[in-house]
Design a protein around this motif. Structure first.
Motif, mmCIF file in Angstrom:
data_model
loop_
_atom_site.group_PDB
_atom_site.id
_atom_site.type_symbol
_atom_site.label_atom_id
_atom_site.label_comp_id
_atom_site.label_asym_id
_atom_site.label_seq_id
_atom_site.Cartn_x
_atom_site.Cartn_y
_atom_site.Cartn_z
ATOM 1 N N ARG A 76 0.842 -1.247 -0.016
ATOM 2 C CA ARG A 76 -0.203 0.207 -0.005
ATOM 3 C C ARG A 76 0.874 1.309 0.091
ATOM 4 N NH1 ARG A 76 -3.154 -1.232 4.007
ATOM 5 N NH2 ARG A 76 -4.748 -2.272 2.658
ATOM 6 N N ASN A 77 1.918 1.305 0.744
ATOM 7 C CA ASN A 77 2.808 2.392 0.876
ATOM 8 C C ASN A 77 3.583 2.655 -0.426
ATOM 9 O OD1 ASN A 77 3.983 4.237 2.670
ATOM 10 N ND2 ASN A 77 5.959 3.289 1.799
ATOM 11 N N SER A 78 3.681 1.684 -1.393
ATOM 12 C CA SER A 78 4.204 2.055 -2.728
ATOM 13 C C SER A 78 3.533 3.195 -3.559
ATOM 14 C CB SER A 78 4.521 0.734 -3.429
ATOM 15 O OG SER A 78 3.295 0.500 -3.966
ATOM 16 N N LEU A 79 2.329 3.302 -3.302
ATOM 17 C CA LEU A 79 1.822 4.346 -4.169
ATOM 18 C C LEU A 79 2.274 5.798 -3.440
ATOM 19 C CD1 LEU A 79 -0.293 4.874 -6.357
ATOM 20 C CD2 LEU A 79 -2.154 5.137 -4.489
ATOM 21 N N GLY A 80 2.199 6.006 -2.215
ATOM 22 C CA GLY A 80 2.970 6.881 -1.616
ATOM 23 C C GLY A 80 4.260 7.459 -1.844
ATOM 24 N N LEU A 81 5.142 6.470 -2.187
ATOM 25 C CA LEU A 81 6.348 6.620 -2.506
ATOM 26 C C LEU A 81 6.361 7.174 -3.891
ATOM 27 C CD1 LEU A 81 8.712 3.685 -0.960
ATOM 28 C CD2 LEU A 81 8.040 6.250 0.039
ATOM 29 N N LEU A 82 5.641 6.576 -4.943
ATOM 30 C CA LEU A 82 5.563 6.929 -5.968
ATOM 31 C C LEU A 82 5.043 8.464 -6.359
ATOM 32 C CD1 LEU A 82 5.233 6.702 -9.333
ATOM 33 C CD2 LEU A 82 3.206 5.556 -8.959
ATOM 34 N N ARG A 90 -8.722 -1.290 -11.162
ATOM 35 C CA ARG A 90 -8.296 -0.480 -10.228
ATOM 36 C C ARG A 90 -7.001 0.190 -9.842
ATOM 37 N NH1 ARG A 90 -9.997 4.383 -8.337
ATOM 38 N NH2 ARG A 90 -9.927 4.508 -6.121
ATOM 39 N N ALA A 91 -6.314 -0.923 -9.622
ATOM 40 C CA ALA A 91 -4.972 -0.665 -9.052
ATOM 41 C C ALA A 91 -4.108 0.181 -10.126
ATOM 42 C CB ALA A 91 -4.167 -1.797 -8.699
ATOM 43 N N LEU A 92 -4.398 -0.643 -11.226
ATOM 44 C CA LEU A 92 -3.607 0.537 -12.666
ATOM 45 C C LEU A 92 -4.047 1.610 -12.745
ATOM 46 C CD1 LEU A 92 -1.586 0.132 -14.919
ATOM 47 C CD2 LEU A 92 -3.463 -0.914 -16.258
ATOM 48 N N GLU A 93 -5.516 1.837 -12.700
ATOM 49 C CA GLU A 93 -6.094 3.114 -12.651
ATOM 50 C C GLU A 93 -5.407 4.275 -11.645
ATOM 51 O OE1 GLU A 93 -10.185 5.415 -11.839
ATOM 52 O OE2 GLU A 93 -10.244 3.134 -12.722
ATOM 53 N N GLN A 94 -5.075 3.793 -10.409
ATOM 54 C CA GLN A 94 -4.559 4.508 -9.403
ATOM 55 C C GLN A 94 -3.228 5.034 -9.763
ATOM 56 O OE1 GLN A 94 -6.265 1.777 -6.161
ATOM 57 N NE2 GLN A 94 -6.008 3.808 -5.104
ATOM 58 N N VAL A 95 -2.459 4.060 -10.109
ATOM 59 C CA VAL A 95 -0.926 4.172 -10.206
ATOM 60 C C VAL A 95 -0.781 5.285 -11.786
ATOM 61 C CG1 VAL A 95 0.221 2.485 -9.049
ATOM 62 C CG2 VAL A 95 -0.441 2.067 -11.530
ATOM 63 N N LEU A 96 -1.485 5.001 -12.829
ATOM 64 C CA LEU A 96 -1.373 5.800 -14.019
ATOM 65 C C LEU A 96 -2.005 7.189 -13.674
ATOM 66 C CD1 LEU A 96 -2.676 3.180 -16.840
ATOM 67 C CD2 LEU A 96 -0.036 3.901 -16.053
ATOM 68 N N GLY A 97 -2.704 7.295 -12.631
ATOM 69 C CA GLY A 97 -3.475 8.401 -12.351
ATOM 70 C C GLY A 97 -2.385 9.457 -11.658
ATOM 71 N N GLU A 98 -1.658 8.532 -10.903
ATOM 72 C CA GLU A 98 -0.597 9.338 -10.084
ATOM 73 C C GLU A 98 0.492 9.864 -11.089
ATOM 74 O OE1 GLU A 98 0.612 11.456 -7.411
ATOM 75 O OE2 GLU A 98 -0.653 9.794 -6.666
ATOM 76 N N PHE A 99 0.897 9.190 -12.061
ATOM 77 C CA PHE A 99 1.901 9.624 -13.223
ATOM 78 C C PHE A 99 1.291 10.581 -13.940
ATOM 79 C CE2 PHE A 99 3.895 5.143 -12.835
ATOM 80 C CZ PHE A 99 5.299 5.619 -12.792
ATOM 81 N N SER A 100 0.211 10.490 -14.225
ATOM 82 C CA SER A 100 -0.755 11.508 -15.000
ATOM 83 C C SER A 100 -0.469 13.020 -14.770
ATOM 84 C CB SER A 100 -2.082 11.226 -15.533
ATOM 85 O OG SER A 100 -2.893 11.364 -14.308
ATOM 86 N N LEU A 101 -0.468 12.965 -13.216
ATOM 87 C CA LEU A 101 -0.468 14.664 -12.398
ATOM 88 C C LEU A 101 0.677 15.233 -12.811
ATOM 89 C CD1 LEU A 101 -2.021 13.459 -8.929
ATOM 90 C CD2 LEU A 101 -3.016 14.537 -11.055
ATOM 91 N N SER A 102 1.926 14.633 -13.257
ATOM 92 C CA SER A 102 2.875 15.139 -13.527
ATOM 93 C C SER A 102 3.228 15.676 -14.781
ATOM 94 C CB SER A 102 4.415 14.308 -13.529
ATOM 95 O OG SER A 102 4.199 13.401 -14.447
ATOM 96 N N ARG A 103 2.378 15.301 -15.795
ATOM 97 C CA ARG A 103 2.275 15.846 -17.362
ATOM 98 C C ARG A 103 3.428 15.361 -18.109
ATOM 99 N NH1 ARG A 103 -2.659 17.906 -18.035
ATOM 100 N NH2 ARG A 103 -3.797 18.706 -16.370
ATOM 101 N N ILE A 104 4.131 14.578 -17.516
ATOM 102 C CA ILE A 104 5.622 14.205 -18.276
ATOM 103 C C ILE A 104 5.270 12.841 -18.916
ATOM 104 C CG2 ILE A 104 7.852 13.684 -17.883
ATOM 105 C CD1 ILE A 104 7.753 15.152 -15.154
ATOM 106 N N GLU A 105 5.886 12.813 -19.967
ATOM 107 C CA GLU A 105 5.734 11.473 -20.850
ATOM 108 C C GLU A 105 6.511 10.471 -20.036
ATOM 109 O OE1 GLU A 105 8.139 10.637 -24.672
ATOM 110 O OE2 GLU A 105 6.616 11.776 -25.126
#
Length: 332
Positions: A39-45, A81-96
């Protein structure tokens, strides 16, 4: 090197490996020797993403080295659902983001599903003037983020028991290969003794088909002629001194042979081995970097890095478990 004397980099890029997020309590690794912070890995990402977003040297792109969500999500019906969460985190940076596929991608999804998902970033090769794709179902492509530099994303599970139907020719071919070296009933159990190179023949590893190696050879041949500097990325490491034998690609020797025949390759970057590793292959001048995994990183630390690229080197500035490394261009 004194940073105050260093010119501005040509470009920078971010690196992160083995996030393996799952919304579940901490557990242990396969050998029951290391804690995994699912669970904590999402916070580190999230902290990595915030660091990249607010950095003065904002990365031009990020390379995610595979195992973005954990296989436990499949059993819990939580893969999407898990994939949606991590990809959502990446998308917030707006970096390719360039996504590499690892074994946990295939625990959660079939190859056909991955090819139709947001984890298929090979479409970004079309935006690169010199980008190419391997074709077919092989998830391998190249792109050029800056003149004189090419990056190659490899498919380390092109030959694999994962992500394909058990009645398929691909499965039977991979099964016959692994059974020649691994007689264990559980094919996730490594054969041989600790340190034996045969330990790589497990179900959680894979290899590169001849078609993919031929494609890579053509990409590197073109890069040689243009005197480009090439960085290759893969989920699986391919140099025995950059990882434990249990984490090597099945036909790592064939991949190394391909690299050795070309002058353009500067660096090979992988994930999979959560302890990380590094070596300079003095016979070729190629740096082999294996990035430490987020999933086994305690909450008070982290595991990501930013690479600044110059004419004569790449400089990795690591955070938490990732060490700083100077990657001098030894070839050409």
């Amino acid at each position: 090197m004194d940073d105050s004397c260093q010119p501005a980099p040509l470009f920078t890029f971010g690196l992160i490996a083995d996030v393996q997020y799952a919304d579940m309590d901490d557990g242990l690794n396969f050998t029951q020797t290391r804690r995994r912070y699912y669970r904590n890995s999402l916070g580190l990402l999230r902290k990595a993403r915030e660091s990249w977003s607010h950095s003065a040297a904002r990365p031009k792109f990020i390379i995610q080295l595979g195992d973005i969500i954990d296989g436990f999500n499949k059993d819990r019906g939580a893969s999407s659902r898990a994939l949606e969460q991590v990809l959502g985190e990446f998308s917030l940076s707006r970096i390719e983001v360039h996504h590499v596929w690892g074994n946990h991608e295939f625990y959660n999804f079939s190859r056909s599903e991955l090819l139709c998902s947001e984890l298929n970033s090979s479409i970004l090769a079309d935006a690169s003037l010199s980008g190419t794709r391997a074709g077919g179902d092989i998830y391998a492509y190249s792109f050029s983020p800056f003149p004189g530099f090419t990056f190659v994303v490899l498919d380390a599970y092109d030959v694999s028991l994962l992500g394909v139907e058990e009645d398929s020719l691909q499965y039977r071919s991979a099964f016959n290969l692994i059974k020649r070296h691994n007689s264990n009933e559980d094919l996730n159990s490594p054969p041989g003794l600790f340190g034996d190179l045969k330990q790589r023949f497990t179900k959680f590893n894979g290899g590169f088909s001849k078609a993919q190696l031929d494609w890579l050879d053509s990409v590197l041949f073109s890069a040689d002629k243009k005197r480009e500097k090439v960085t290759i990325v893969s989920h699986l490491p391919v140099h025995p001194f950059s990882t434990t034998p249990m984490c090597l690609a099945w036909n790592f020797d064939e991949l190394l042979s391909t690299i050795q025949s070309h002058s353009s390759v500067a660096c090979f970057i992988a994930g999979h081995d959560h302890d990380g590793g590094y070596c300079l292959d003095k016979s070729t001048g190629v740096h082999h970097l294996t990035l430490e995994g987020v999933i086994e990183t305690p909450p008070d630390s982290n595991a990501f890095g930013t690479v600044s690229v110059y004419e004569d080197r790449m400089v990795l500035k690591g955070v938490g478990r990732i060490p700083d490394i100077d990657i001098l261009f030894m070839r050409q």
